[in-house]
Write a protein that holds these residues in place. Structure first.
Motif, short mmCIF file in Angstrom:
data_model
loop_
_atom_site.label_atom_id
_atom_site.label_comp_id
_atom_site.label_asym_id
_atom_site.label_seq_id
_atom_site.Cartn_x
_atom_site.Cartn_y
_atom_site.Cartn_z
N ARG A 192 0.65 -1.25 -0.14
CA ARG A 192 0.28 -0.03 0.31
C ARG A 192 0.50 1.36 0.08
O ARG A 192 2.03 1.59 0.89
CB ARG A 192 -0.74 0.28 1.05
N VAL A 228 1.19 4.64 1.17
CA VAL A 228 0.82 5.44 2.11
C VAL A 228 1.72 5.99 2.73
O VAL A 228 2.34 5.98 3.28
CB VAL A 228 -0.26 4.38 2.88
N TYR A 269 -5.51 5.29 13.34
CA TYR A 269 -4.45 5.17 12.57
C TYR A 269 -4.94 6.67 11.10
O TYR A 269 -6.15 6.22 11.08
CB TYR A 269 -4.04 4.24 11.70
N GLN A 289 -3.47 7.90 0.92
CA GLN A 289 -2.83 6.71 -0.24
C GLN A 289 -2.54 7.29 -1.44
O GLN A 289 -4.17 7.64 -1.68
CB GLN A 289 -4.00 5.33 0.26
N HIS A 306 -5.79 -8.00 -0.28
CA HIS A 306 -5.41 -9.39 1.42
C HIS A 306 -6.46 -8.60 1.90
O HIS A 306 -7.58 -8.04 2.05
CB HIS A 306 -3.96 -8.07 1.96
N HIS A 316 -7.38 -8.22 6.47
CA HIS A 316 -6.80 -8.24 8.05
C HIS A 316 -8.39 -8.16 9.26
O HIS A 316 -9.28 -7.50 9.07
CB HIS A 316 -5.65 -7.50 8.30
N ARG A 326 -11.69 4.15 3.73
CA ARG A 326 -11.02 5.03 2.32
C ARG A 326 -12.38 5.64 1.78
O ARG A 326 -13.24 6.23 1.89
CB ARG A 326 -11.38 4.17 0.73
N HIS A 375 -9.75 -7.42 0.21
CA HIS A 375 -9.71 -6.07 -0.71
C HIS A 375 -8.45 -5.97 -0.98
O HIS A 375 -7.36 -6.12 -0.98
CB HIS A 375 -9.94 -4.61 0.47
N HIS A 412 -7.20 -2.75 -4.73
CA HIS A 412 -7.72 -1.46 -5.07
C HIS A 412 -7.71 -1.45 -6.29
O HIS A 412 -5.80 -1.90 -6.71
CB HIS A 412 -7.04 -0.17 -4.15
N ASP A 446 -6.68 7.01 4.76
CA ASP A 446 -7.30 6.07 4.75
C ASP A 446 -7.78 5.65 6.98
O ASP A 446 -6.98 6.77 6.89
CB ASP A 446 -6.22 4.97 5.13
N LEU A 496 -8.48 3.01 10.18
CA LEU A 496 -8.16 2.54 10.33
C LEU A 496 -8.01 2.48 11.62
O LEU A 496 -7.56 3.54 12.56
CB LEU A 496 -6.74 1.97 10.45
N ILE A 511 -6.59 0.53 13.78
CA ILE A 511 -4.56 -0.16 14.02
C ILE A 511 -4.92 -0.16 15.75
O ILE A 511 -4.53 -1.48 16.15
CB ILE A 511 -3.92 0.08 13.26
C1 1HN Z 1 -4.55 -1.43 4.48
O1 1HN Z 1 -5.50 -2.84 4.42
C2 1HN Z 1 -4.85 -0.32 3.95
O2 1HN Z 1 -6.02 -1.68 2.19
C3 1HN Z 1 -4.35 0.87 3.59
O3 1HN Z 1 -5.55 0.30 1.62
C4 1HN Z 1 -3.63 0.93 5.09
C5 1HN Z 1 -2.25 0.61 6.83
C6 1HN Z 1 -1.80 -0.68 7.94
C7 1HN Z 1 -2.47 -2.10 7.47
C8 1HN Z 1 -3.41 -2.53 6.27
C9 1HN Z 1 -5.54 -0.56 2.57
C10 1HN Z 1 -3.11 -0.03 5.51
C11 1HN Z 1 -3.55 -1.59 5.47
#
Ligand code: 1HN
Length: 347
Positions: free
Chosen positions: A69, A71, A90, A94, A105, A107, A113, A147, A149, A161, A163, A165
């Motif tokens: 990513r 970012v 967080y 991006q 991926h 998580h 977004r 997901h 992009h 973004d 999150l 986290i």
């Molecule tokens: C993540 O999955 C995205 O999917 C963006 O765009 C920022 C920061 C930390 C961990 C996963 C994304 C992220 C992230």
């Protein structure tokens, strides 16, 4: 015992017990339990004009795929090195360039977004549903969803973004997996989840598997229309102007369990009443210019700028022209735990 003798004995006592992984509560009680919120989080603003060129520079250095990513994290100056914009949240900006794919991926962390620039052919796909982006759209990637992009347009796409986290980190509950392919099979088209779950009807036997919205995209065209319809009734709140919360249409609660997201309209020249709440809040300016006074600091903002108001800091907004502000916070978590408080200034 004389006072100085006593404090010397207490201090060497503390040193002694600390070696056995023991700590006297009387040394730390006042920092553990404070009469009101005390945070390392500081009020701060990031101008889009600062962040964008840095991201474009990163665009020359590595691809979205290489970075996984691409970012730039907006890091709170009071919490350096921890990749946080507030104690619990967080934020990052991006960039996906034309033709790029940010690989699939999933998580434990929930994310959204919030589109700042570009679109018209750029998308996020969530569990195979492609949501095409327009500026001001909110796209969710709930905990555990695949997901990826992509950008099929001929212009860069940039988004904020958000999150949870630090919340997942706090619970030591992070899991992540990469998909075997860069793109999860795109089996559903744009607007699928909105049509199925977000139109005032639900599949008759719908039962949520997770406490998260089944709708993946909240288009700005719709959000804006709602705000301007409400404007006709002139029901301004002195602290918020007109403020909406993004909800899960199947239960009316926050669209995601850890991230509360909001959109508000301030009329031209409006000055909100002083307000504070325990949820530190990240703002992204959608339309208009103005300023926000946070304690004794003043931040001047315009479209696509990001700023953060820490927990329990008095603040108010002053809109030059008509303004639209997106914001997010950990409010649903605090509400679920019975911790959330606000002070609407009736002191
Ligand atoms: C993540 O999955 C995205 O999917 C963006 O765009 C920022 C920061 C930390 C961990 C996963 C994304 C992220 C992230």
């Amino acid at each position: 015992m004389a006072d100085d003798q006593k404090s010397e004995k207490l201090s060497s006592y503390s040193d002694k017990v600390t070696k056995d992984n023991i700590r006297p509560l009387w040394d730390v009680l006042s920092t553990l339990v404070t009469p009101e919120p005390k945070s390392r989080c500081e009020a701060m603003l990031w101008h889009y004009d600062t962040v964008r060129p840095l991201l474009m520079e990163a665009g020359d250095l590595l691809t979205a795929k290489e970075a996984e990513r691409r970012v730039l994290i907006l890091e709170n100056p009071g919490i350096p090195g921890e990749s946080k914009i507030t104690t619990s949240l967080y934020a990052g900006i991006q960039l996906v360039l034309p033709g790029e794919i940010a690989p699939a991926h999933k998580h434990s962390q929930s994310a959204f977004r919030f589109v700042l620039e570009g679109g018209n052919g750029a998308y996020t796909a969530v569990n195979g549903e492609k949501s095409y982006m327009e500026v001001g759209d909110l796209i969710l990637t709930p905990s555990g969803t695949w997901h990826d992009h992509g950008n099929e347009s001929d212009a860069p796409v940039l988004w904020l973004d958000g999150l949870d986290i630090p919340i997942v980190q706090f619970f030591d509950a992070s899991f992540m997996e990469h998909h075997s392919e860069d793109e999860h099979p795109h089996t559903k088209g744009d607007g699928f989840s909105m049509a199925r779950y977000g139109s005032g009807m639900l599949p008759v036997d719908y039962e949520a598997e997770m406490p998260t919205s089944p709708v993946m995209k909240y288009p700005y065209s719709r959000t804006r229309e709602i705000l301007f319809k409400m404007k006709e009734t002139n029901e301004w709140d002195p602290c918020h102007g007109l403020k909406l919360m993004y909800v899960n249409p199947s239960d009316g609660k926050s669209a995601m369990p850890t991230l509360g997201a909001f959109m508000q309209l301030l009329p031209a020249g409006f000055e909100t009443a002083s307000y504070r709440s325990t949820d530190a809040t990240v703002y992204s300016v959608v339309e208009g210019t103005g300023k926000t006074k946070i304690g004794d600091k003043t931040f001047e903002w315009g479209p696509k700028d990001t700023f953060v108001v820490p927990s329990w800091h008095h603040h108010h907004h002053i809109a030059d022209g008509e303004c639209v502000l997106f914001s997010y916070s950990d409010r649903p978590v605090q509400k679920a735990l019975g911790l959330w408080r606000e002070d609407r200034g009736n002191r």
